[in-house]
Scaffold this active site. Structure first.
Site, PDB file in Angstrom:
ATOM      1  CD  GLN A 128      -2.460   1.233   2.784  1.00  0.00           C
ATOM      2  OE1 GLN A 128      -1.952   0.678   3.757  1.00  0.00           O
ATOM      3  NE2 GLN A 128      -3.620   1.839   2.840  1.00  0.00           N
ATOM      4  N   GLY A 129       0.815   2.026  -1.071  1.00  0.00           N
ATOM      5  CA  GLY A 129       1.602   3.257  -1.165  1.00  0.00           C
ATOM      6  C   GLY A 129       0.748   4.480  -0.912  1.00  0.00           C
ATOM      7  CE1 TYR A 130      -4.089   4.037  -0.460  1.00  0.00           C
ATOM      8  CE2 TYR A 130      -5.156   4.907   1.484  1.00  0.00           C
ATOM      9  CZ  TYR A 130      -5.240   4.258   0.278  1.00  0.00           C
ATOM     10  OH  TYR A 130      -6.461   3.830  -0.165  1.00  0.00           O
ATOM     11  CB  SER A 131       2.466   7.003   4.584  1.00  0.00           C
ATOM     12  OG  SER A 131       1.354   6.475   5.241  1.00  0.00           O
ATOM     13  CD  GLU A 246      -4.897   0.354   6.197  1.00  0.00           C
ATOM     14  OE1 GLU A 246      -5.142   1.144   5.267  1.00  0.00           O
ATOM     15  OE2 GLU A 246      -3.783   0.266   6.742  1.00  0.00           O
ATOM     16  CB  SER A 380      -2.433   8.210  14.596  1.00  0.00           C
ATOM     17  OG  SER A 380      -3.186   9.398  14.562  1.00  0.00           O
ATOM     18  CD  GLU A 382      -3.083  10.283  18.954  1.00  0.00           C
ATOM     19  OE1 GLU A 382      -2.814   9.642  17.922  1.00  0.00           O
ATOM     20  OE2 GLU A 382      -2.581  10.020  20.058  1.00  0.00           O
TER      21      GLU A 382
HETATM   22  C1  LIG Z   1       4.473  -0.245  11.238  1.00  0.00           C
HETATM   23  C2  LIG Z   1       3.833   0.704  10.269  1.00  0.00           C
HETATM   24  C3  LIG Z   1       3.357   0.239   9.052  1.00  0.00           C
HETATM   25  C4  LIG Z   1       2.825   1.111   8.142  1.00  0.00           C
HETATM   26  N1  LIG Z   1       2.435   0.626   6.906  1.00  0.00           N
HETATM   27  C5  LIG Z   1       2.009   1.492   5.947  1.00  0.00           C
HETATM   28  C6  LIG Z   1       1.741   1.032   4.632  1.00  0.00           C
HETATM   29  O1  LIG Z   1       1.848  -0.163   4.331  1.00  0.00           O
HETATM   30  N2  LIG Z   1       1.379   1.934   3.713  1.00  0.00           N
HETATM   31  C7  LIG Z   1       1.237   3.256   3.995  1.00  0.00           C
HETATM   32  O2  LIG Z   1       0.882   4.011   3.105  1.00  0.00           O
HETATM   33  N3  LIG Z   1       1.497   3.734   5.237  1.00  0.00           N
HETATM   34  C8  LIG Z   1       1.881   2.873   6.220  1.00  0.00           C
HETATM   35  N4  LIG Z   1       2.170   3.350   7.483  1.00  0.00           N
HETATM   36  C9  LIG Z   1       2.116   4.788   7.725  1.00  0.00           C
HETATM   37  C10 LIG Z   1       0.990   5.245   8.649  1.00  0.00           C
HETATM   38  O3  LIG Z   1      -0.244   5.221   7.991  1.00  0.00           O
HETATM   39  C11 LIG Z   1       1.368   6.641   9.134  1.00  0.00           C
HETATM   40  O4  LIG Z   1       2.526   6.509   9.928  1.00  0.00           O
HETATM   41  C12 LIG Z   1       0.271   7.288   9.933  1.00  0.00           C
HETATM   42  O5  LIG Z   1      -0.808   7.633   9.110  1.00  0.00           O
HETATM   43  C13 LIG Z   1       0.753   8.538  10.707  1.00  0.00           C
HETATM   44  O6  LIG Z   1       1.423   9.418   9.869  1.00  0.00           O
HETATM   45  P1  LIG Z   1       2.876   9.995  10.248  1.00  0.00           P
HETATM   46  O7  LIG Z   1       3.754   8.834  10.573  1.00  0.00           O
HETATM   47  O8  LIG Z   1       3.294  10.894   9.143  1.00  0.00           O
HETATM   48  O9  LIG Z   1       2.649  10.806  11.586  1.00  0.00           O
HETATM   49  P2  LIG Z   1       2.066  12.292  11.723  1.00  0.00           P
HETATM   50  O10 LIG Z   1       0.917  12.440  10.785  1.00  0.00           O
HETATM   51  O11 LIG Z   1       3.192  13.242  11.586  1.00  0.00           O
HETATM   52  O12 LIG Z   1       1.521  12.273  13.189  1.00  0.00           O
HETATM   53  C14 LIG Z   1       2.375  12.475  14.314  1.00  0.00           C
HETATM   54  C15 LIG Z   1       1.509  12.515  15.562  1.00  0.00           C
HETATM   55  O13 LIG Z   1       0.609  13.638  15.496  1.00  0.00           O
HETATM   56  C16 LIG Z   1      -0.733  13.193  15.690  1.00  0.00           C
HETATM   57  N5  LIG Z   1      -1.645  13.979  14.838  1.00  0.00           N
HETATM   58  C17 LIG Z   1      -1.464  14.286  13.532  1.00  0.00           C
HETATM   59  N6  LIG Z   1      -2.517  14.987  13.065  1.00  0.00           N
HETATM   60  C18 LIG Z   1      -3.387  15.110  14.099  1.00  0.00           C
HETATM   61  C19 LIG Z   1      -4.665  15.723  14.240  1.00  0.00           C
HETATM   62  N7  LIG Z   1      -5.254  16.347  13.206  1.00  0.00           N
HETATM   63  N8  LIG Z   1      -5.270  15.658  15.446  1.00  0.00           N
HETATM   64  C20 LIG Z   1      -4.686  15.022  16.494  1.00  0.00           C
HETATM   65  N9  LIG Z   1      -3.468  14.435  16.416  1.00  0.00           N
HETATM   66  C21 LIG Z   1      -2.833  14.463  15.230  1.00  0.00           C
HETATM   67  C22 LIG Z   1      -0.737  11.746  15.282  1.00  0.00           C
HETATM   68  O14 LIG Z   1      -1.791  11.031  15.923  1.00  0.00           O
HETATM   69  C23 LIG Z   1       0.633  11.281  15.744  1.00  0.00           C
HETATM   70  O15 LIG Z   1       0.584  10.941  17.104  1.00  0.00           O
HETATM   71  C24 LIG Z   1       2.694   2.485   8.440  1.00  0.00           C
HETATM   72  C25 LIG Z   1       3.139   2.960   9.676  1.00  0.00           C
HETATM   73  C26 LIG Z   1       3.721   2.092  10.580  1.00  0.00           C
HETATM   74  C27 LIG Z   1       4.199   2.624  11.887  1.00  0.00           C
END
Ligand SMILES: Cc1cc2nc3c(=O)[nH]c(=O)nc-3n(C[C@H](O)[C@H](O)[C@H](O)COP(=O)(O)OP(=O)(O)OC[C@H]3O[C@@H](n4cnc5c(N)ncnc54)[C@H](O)[C@@H]3O)c2cc1C
Length: 395
Positions: A128-131, A246, A380, A382
């Site tokens: 999955q290429g989202y992030s 998901e 997350s 949150e």
């Molecule tokens: C083990 C693992 C596997 C993953 N696998 C995939 C994958 O296969 N494909 C893919 O696309 N992605 C994947 N991800 C990525 C995952 O979806 C993102 O890490 C996640 O969406 C959070 O984004 P970020 O890491 O950029 O954190 P950030 O968005 O920078 O968030 C940092 C912190 O701020 C908080 N925060 C951010 N915005 C808000 C808000 N509006 N209100 C309150 N709190 C907030 C968050 O809850 C978090 O605690 C994976 C992540 C992990 C850890």
């Protein structure tokens, strides 16, 4: 939802138990018990998938026309529960339960005919290429660029945290096809063959020592526009549809039942020699709390997934399931670590014959570490709370 199973449902339960007793290989059960990662080893998951495909039971969630079953929600629940009780691993959901519903809902007939059978028989293994490095919770700010060039797109940029990218032959990606309007309006949903020149994968090791996630780079990658799902610049709505699956597209309560049973057994084993065993001073209260919350999750899951039975999508309520499932699993992880105490310090299984390092025990601390990520991946906690507040409670 009536939780007392009918005579027919109990007969079905017996049929499932007999099938599992005959067909679920012992080496897969052993690997699932030892597993501390988010998914069991790819090869073993695919072996189990092939056995289920041969029986016609791999994807009860799919409509029958594509290879699903005609089971009622109660039958799907029974099947899921019996699989976990027998120690079967979860099938890897990226293609089967996340991408496939999107192709079914928004793909062309040619895309359905090409991709769905390959997802089902395991020929295609998807990630999955989202992030992206600058787009996680704020996913709409993603910048992986896809520029039209004749019948193709030229893709440049990168994706991060991509689970199993190093094992996958295909990736479904959100790409930026327009920068002029609101960020959500310029996103498209693209299917990319990982063998295409210009795609490369770099590993990221997690604190549990696992190699599960990666960064994927795209350097002038040529992708046919025919690989786009749905309309150009409408990818955001398809992406959100996928996220509902998901976050809550299958039954998690049966899996948590199994995890709670193992935890109870762990406590019972300690109490054989030490009847008063209570490492954190509130073991029984925590077990009871988990049991009550699990029952609430079970009812909520049955209610939400009953509404999906007719081929719909889980809706924003899937965020409730993701929040609760994650909390319960993490609490089970934490209590398990408290129960094994100092024995959890050894990260590797001790040689055969040790009374302390049964295979399951050796996975407890790695599992605890690995599963911290559940509060982040798939959106997350949150972010899920924000969705529940806005979309479910209307706040
Ligand atoms: C083990 C693992 C596997 C993953 N696998 C995939 C994958 O296969 N494909 C893919 O696309 N992605 C994947 N991800 C990525 C995952 O979806 C993102 O890490 C996640 O969406 C959070 O984004 P970020 O890491 O950029 O954190 P950030 O968005 O920078 O968030 C940092 C912190 O701020 C908080 N925060 C951010 N915005 C808000 C808000 N509006 N209100 C309150 N709190 C907030 C968050 O809850 C978090 O605690 C994976 C992540 C992990 C850890």
């Amino acid at each position: 939802m009536d939780l007392n199973f009918s005579e027919d449902e109990l007969r079905f339960q017996t049929e499932v138990r007999e099938f599992l007793a005959e067909q679920l290989p012992a080496h897969i059960v052993e690997a699932a018990a030892r597993n501390s990662s988010v998914f069991v080893e790819k090869e073993l998951a695919l072996q189990w998938q092939a056995i289920l495909v041969a029986k016609g039971w791999a994807v009860p969630q799919w409509p029958q026309e594509h290879g699903g079953t005609d089971w009622s929600p109660a039958q799907k629940y029974i099947f899921s529960k019996e699989c976990y009780l027998a120690g079967a691993p979860m099938l890897i959901p990226l293609g089967l339960l996340m991408l496939a519903p999107v192709i079914m809902a928004f793909g062309t007939q040619a895309q359905k005919d090409h991709y769905l059978p390959k997802i089902l028989n395991g020929e295609h293994y998807w990630c999955q290429g989202y992030s992206e490095p600058g787009a996680g919770s704020d996913l709409a700010s993603l910048q992986l660029k896809a520029e039209a060039d004749g019948d193709d797109y030229i893709v440049n940029g990168s994706k991060i945290w991509t689970t199993h990218a190093h094992l996958s032959d295909h990736i479904f990606c959100l790409v930026r096809t327009d920068n002029s309007g609101k960020p959500q309006q310029g996103i498209s949903f693209l299917l990319i063959d990982m063998d295409t020149p210009g795609v490369s994968v770099e590993p990221i090791l997690t604190m549990a020592g696992d190699h599960e996630v990666n960064q994927v780079f795209f350097d002038n990658v040529r992708v046919p526009q025919a690989n786009r799902i749905g309309e150009e610049n409408r990818g955001w709505s398809y992406a959100k549809y996928l996220l509902e699956f998901e976050r809550g597209g299958g039954f998690s309560a049966p899996r948590i039942h199994h995890e709670l049973d193992r935890l109870r057994q762990l406590v019972a084993d300690q109490r054989t020699d030490n009847p008063g065993f209570d490492p954190a001073g509130d073991t029984d209260r925590r077990l009871a709390r988990l049991d009550i919350d699990l029952k609430a999750l079970e009812i909520t899951e049955l209610r939400i997934l009953s509404s999906v039975a007719g081929g719909g999508n889980p809706g924003p309520e899937s965020s409730i399931l993701k929040l609760t499932t994650t909390r319960l699993e993490q609490e089970i992880n934490e209590l398990s670590v408290d129960v094994i105490g100092y024995r959890g310090l050894a990260m590797e299984p001790i040689a055969d014959g040790s009374p302390y390092r049964a295979d399951f025990e050796s996975s407890i601390v790695p599992r605890y570490l690995n599963n911290r990520a559940a509060s982040i991946f798939g959106g997350s906690q949150e972010v899920q709370r924000n969705i529940v507040a806005k979309m479910v409670l209307g706040l």
